[in-house]
Motif scaffolding. Sequence first.
Motif, PDB file in Angstrom:
ATOM      1  N   GLU A  63       0.824  -1.222   0.000  1.00  0.00           N
ATOM      2  CA  GLU A  63       0.000   0.000   0.000  1.00  0.00           C
ATOM      3  C   GLU A  63       0.858   1.271   0.000  1.00  0.00           C
ATOM      4  OE1 GLU A  63      -3.114  -0.967  -1.338  1.00  0.00           O
ATOM      5  OE2 GLU A  63      -3.051   1.131  -0.693  1.00  0.00           O
ATOM      6  N   PRO A  64       1.856   1.350   0.933  1.00  0.00           N
ATOM      7  CA  PRO A  64       2.705   2.555   0.909  1.00  0.00           C
ATOM      8  C   PRO A  64       3.404   2.773  -0.438  1.00  0.00           C
ATOM      9  CG  PRO A  64       3.093   1.294   2.918  1.00  0.00           C
ATOM     10  CD  PRO A  64       2.159   0.484   2.083  1.00  0.00           C
ATOM     11  N   LEU A  65       3.802   1.690  -1.108  1.00  0.00           N
ATOM     12  CA  LEU A  65       4.440   1.852  -2.423  1.00  0.00           C
ATOM     13  C   LEU A  65       3.454   2.418  -3.435  1.00  0.00           C
ATOM     14  CD1 LEU A  65       6.629  -1.397  -2.651  1.00  0.00           C
ATOM     15  CD2 LEU A  65       7.484   0.962  -2.672  1.00  0.00           C
ATOM     16  N   HIS A  66       2.207   1.920  -3.367  1.00  0.00           N
ATOM     17  CA  HIS A  66       1.174   2.468  -4.255  1.00  0.00           C
ATOM     18  C   HIS A  66       1.024   3.958  -3.994  1.00  0.00           C
ATOM     19  CE1 HIS A  66      -0.890  -0.720  -6.561  1.00  0.00           C
ATOM     20  NE2 HIS A  66      -0.231  -1.508  -5.712  1.00  0.00           N
ATOM     21  N   HIS A  67       1.092   4.296  -2.729  1.00  0.00           N
ATOM     22  CA  HIS A  67       0.896   5.694  -2.348  1.00  0.00           C
ATOM     23  C   HIS A  67       2.015   6.581  -2.909  1.00  0.00           C
ATOM     24  CE1 HIS A  67      -0.766   8.895   0.029  1.00  0.00           C
ATOM     25  NE2 HIS A  67       0.453   9.183   0.434  1.00  0.00           N
ATOM     26  N   VAL A 125      12.478  -5.245  -8.983  1.00  0.00           N
ATOM     27  CA  VAL A 125      13.013  -4.768  -7.708  1.00  0.00           C
ATOM     28  C   VAL A 125      12.432  -5.639  -6.602  1.00  0.00           C
ATOM     29  CG1 VAL A 125      13.217  -2.829  -6.100  1.00  0.00           C
ATOM     30  CG2 VAL A 125      13.179  -2.392  -8.572  1.00  0.00           C
ATOM     31  N   VAL A 126      13.316  -6.323  -5.879  1.00  0.00           N
ATOM     32  CA  VAL A 126      12.898  -7.103  -4.711  1.00  0.00           C
ATOM     33  C   VAL A 126      13.310  -6.300  -3.480  1.00  0.00           C
ATOM     34  CG1 VAL A 126      13.225  -9.257  -3.423  1.00  0.00           C
ATOM     35  CG2 VAL A 126      13.150  -9.295  -5.935  1.00  0.00           C
ATOM     36  N   ASN A 171      13.341  -0.562  10.784  1.00  0.00           N
ATOM     37  CA  ASN A 171      12.948   0.662  11.513  1.00  0.00           C
ATOM     38  C   ASN A 171      12.337   1.724  10.612  1.00  0.00           C
ATOM     39  OD1 ASN A 171      14.147  -0.479  13.791  1.00  0.00           O
ATOM     40  ND2 ASN A 171      16.159   0.304  13.200  1.00  0.00           N
ATOM     41  N   ALA A 172      12.299   1.478   9.308  1.00  0.00           N
ATOM     42  CA  ALA A 172      11.759   2.493   8.387  1.00  0.00           C
ATOM     43  C   ALA A 172      10.296   2.765   8.714  1.00  0.00           C
ATOM     44  CB  ALA A 172      11.888   2.006   6.944  1.00  0.00           C
ATOM     45  N   SER A 173       9.905   4.029   8.620  1.00  0.00           N
ATOM     46  CA  SER A 173       8.516   4.363   8.937  1.00  0.00           C
ATOM     47  C   SER A 173       7.613   3.954   7.774  1.00  0.00           C
ATOM     48  CB  SER A 173       8.382   5.857   9.226  1.00  0.00           C
ATOM     49  OG  SER A 173       8.642   6.567   8.038  1.00  0.00           O
ATOM     50  N   THR A 174       6.318   3.833   8.048  1.00  0.00           N
ATOM     51  CA  THR A 174       5.400   3.290   7.035  1.00  0.00           C
ATOM     52  C   THR A 174       5.245   4.216   5.826  1.00  0.00           C
ATOM     53  OG1 THR A 174       3.627   4.218   8.365  1.00  0.00           O
ATOM     54  CG2 THR A 174       4.006   1.840   8.564  1.00  0.00           C
ATOM     55  N   GLY A 175       5.611   5.492   5.981  1.00  0.00           N
ATOM     56  CA  GLY A 175       5.515   6.407   4.836  1.00  0.00           C
ATOM     57  C   GLY A 175       6.566   6.118   3.775  1.00  0.00           C
ATOM     58  N   LEU A 176       7.596   5.363   4.116  1.00  0.00           N
ATOM     59  CA  LEU A 176       8.677   4.950   3.202  1.00  0.00           C
ATOM     60  C   LEU A 176       9.441   6.119   2.577  1.00  0.00           C
ATOM     61  CD1 LEU A 176       7.107   1.932   1.261  1.00  0.00           C
ATOM     62  CD2 LEU A 176       8.359   1.923   3.421  1.00  0.00           C
ATOM     63  N   SER A 181      13.562   7.519  -2.843  1.00  0.00           N
ATOM     64  CA  SER A 181      14.514   7.913  -3.890  1.00  0.00           C
ATOM     65  C   SER A 181      15.132   6.676  -4.542  1.00  0.00           C
ATOM     66  CB  SER A 181      15.607   8.824  -3.326  1.00  0.00           C
ATOM     67  OG  SER A 181      16.483   8.093  -2.502  1.00  0.00           O
ATOM     68  N   THR A 182      15.362   5.644  -3.734  1.00  0.00           N
ATOM     69  CA  THR A 182      15.970   4.410  -4.264  1.00  0.00           C
ATOM     70  C   THR A 182      15.018   3.709  -5.229  1.00  0.00           C
ATOM     71  OG1 THR A 182      17.247   4.158  -2.241  1.00  0.00           O
ATOM     72  CG2 THR A 182      16.968   2.189  -3.580  1.00  0.00           C
ATOM     73  N   VAL A 183      13.760   3.603  -4.834  1.00  0.00           N
ATOM     74  CA  VAL A 183      12.795   2.926  -5.700  1.00  0.00           C
ATOM     75  C   VAL A 183      12.614   3.708  -7.002  1.00  0.00           C
ATOM     76  CG1 VAL A 183      10.385   2.213  -5.898  1.00  0.00           C
ATOM     77  CG2 VAL A 183      11.630   1.782  -3.786  1.00  0.00           C
ATOM     78  N   ARG A 184      12.558   5.024  -6.896  1.00  0.00           N
ATOM     79  CA  ARG A 184      12.387   5.840  -8.104  1.00  0.00           C
ATOM     80  C   ARG A 184      13.600   5.719  -9.043  1.00  0.00           C
ATOM     81  NH1 ARG A 184       8.586  10.002  -8.567  1.00  0.00           N
ATOM     82  NH2 ARG A 184       7.100  10.058  -6.864  1.00  0.00           N
ATOM     83  N   PHE A 185      14.791   5.666  -8.457  1.00  0.00           N
ATOM     84  CA  PHE A 185      15.992   5.501  -9.277  1.00  0.00           C
ATOM     85  C   PHE A 185      15.939   4.158 -10.021  1.00  0.00           C
ATOM     86  CE2 PHE A 185      20.392   3.618  -9.188  1.00  0.00           C
ATOM     87  CZ  PHE A 185      20.887   4.323 -10.268  1.00  0.00           C
TER      88      PHE A 185
END
Length: 457
Positions: A63-67, A125-126, A171-176, A181-185
């Motif tokens: 869900e956060p990735l969709h967001h 991307v895994v 520990n990453a927060s749910t907002g990601l 930036s990594t996923v977008r790259f």
Amino acid sequence: MASPLGKDPISALWTSGAGKFVTKQLGLPQPPELYRYKPGKPLLLGPVLIGGSGPDGAGKLVEPLHHILGEDYDLVTLNRGARGADKLGALVFDATEIADPDGLFSLYQFFNANIRSLGRSGRVVVIGTTPEEAGSPVAQAVQRGLEGFTRSLAKELLGGSTVQLVYLSPNASTGLSGLESTVRFLLSGKSAYVDAQVIRVGGADAKAPADWKQPLADRVAVVTGAARGIGAAIAETFVRDGAKVIVVDVPQAGEALEATAKRLGAVAVAADVTSPDTVSALAEASKEFGGVDVLVNNAGITRDKLLANMDAAKWGAVISVNLKAPLQLANGLFENGTLKDGGAVVDVASMAGIAGNRGQTNYALTKAGVIGLVNAYAPIYAQRNITINAVAPGYIHTPMTDAVPLLTREVGRRLNSLLQGGLPVDVAETIAYFAASSSSSVTGNVVRVCGQMSLGA
Ligand code: NAD
């Protein structure tokens, strides 16, 4: 000249009519045309399918990735219905919750069912959990296993498609925000020549840029060795992304440096990176900007010779430019406060520093040493929220590689999963990703820009 799709001159030759005939006779596969980033062009060549390890493809990141991706990407879910025939631009899988060997079946199911739908220049991307932070020993082992999976899948894909693994801190927060930036790259042509890499992302949040098309708009950057080759491409990419840039090169390259600076609206500093005066020259040149956010230690030289025949001058020059200077510049600018808190240091290593190279004991030593710098300084710089990462280019078409004999060059550039050499812009895009303030949770990484080179340690 590179084509808009970024074909290098030798790839252009192989894909010409005569080149195709010769490669067919030799039984060599055709290098695929890589889809590179260009402002205004679609980020990918098809929609992104996001799945996870839970029932029906659920996962805590889905869900956060969709967001975070919804605005700029065409996203599809597992139940693609009528779109089933479309070729996908990317497959993203949330493996963070896999904690035992049985849980890995979901990974198999997702990719076994969908990998054939990935189109050319597709992205896989895994996202896993950083093994050391994954909890039980079993979970750690299973998460570590994802490296073998992604690196092998990368070797199976054709058509310029790539596979990467991102390890995210639990520990990453749910907002990601730290992951974005990594996923977008990775989900763009910016990572066209990056294949089978593992990137670790920490748990802290990061600040998104006002505009993802200008991710460096808040950055002032120093780029060394910027008169030509990879350095000039870094400066150009940084300016495209909104940065203010100070370009540095030796006085002998002054004319080319001035030309680069003029073309890009950058500030030129003619200085030898090995000189002890360069730190103060850069402090002075950056005063008008209030300091520096990013230091890119790109200047580098080769002085190849078998060790038995190598004179002390060849040894010493390479150590000075490639290892002492990056250390001296980063620490000098860090200590005198020119490098601002929240900044970034990006070093340029090399595949030679990972695999070793005949005739390059001096060069490979310095490039492995640069990787050592990244490991050693990441926790030190972190105290001031400064990141340090490195790129390790494989075969990149530049004046440096033009000096390599044709046959060696041709073998070198084809020995990778993407069957071709990279372009300076491929290295530049990876450095720009590290340099952005949106990548503040990314430190201590070495990313190879080598198309998954077959040469290994
Ligand atoms: P290049 O030779 O085309 O450019 C290097 C630039 O650095 C030149 O403009 C040169 O004048 C400058 N430079 C050299 N010594 C300097 C000094 N003492 N002070 C200031 N500037 C100096 O090389 P390139 O291929 O663009 O390489 C850039 C970096 O990428 C280097 O660190 C190199 O080791 C690394 N690299 C390149 C490749 C490749 O395939 N081209 C592969 C792996 C790593």
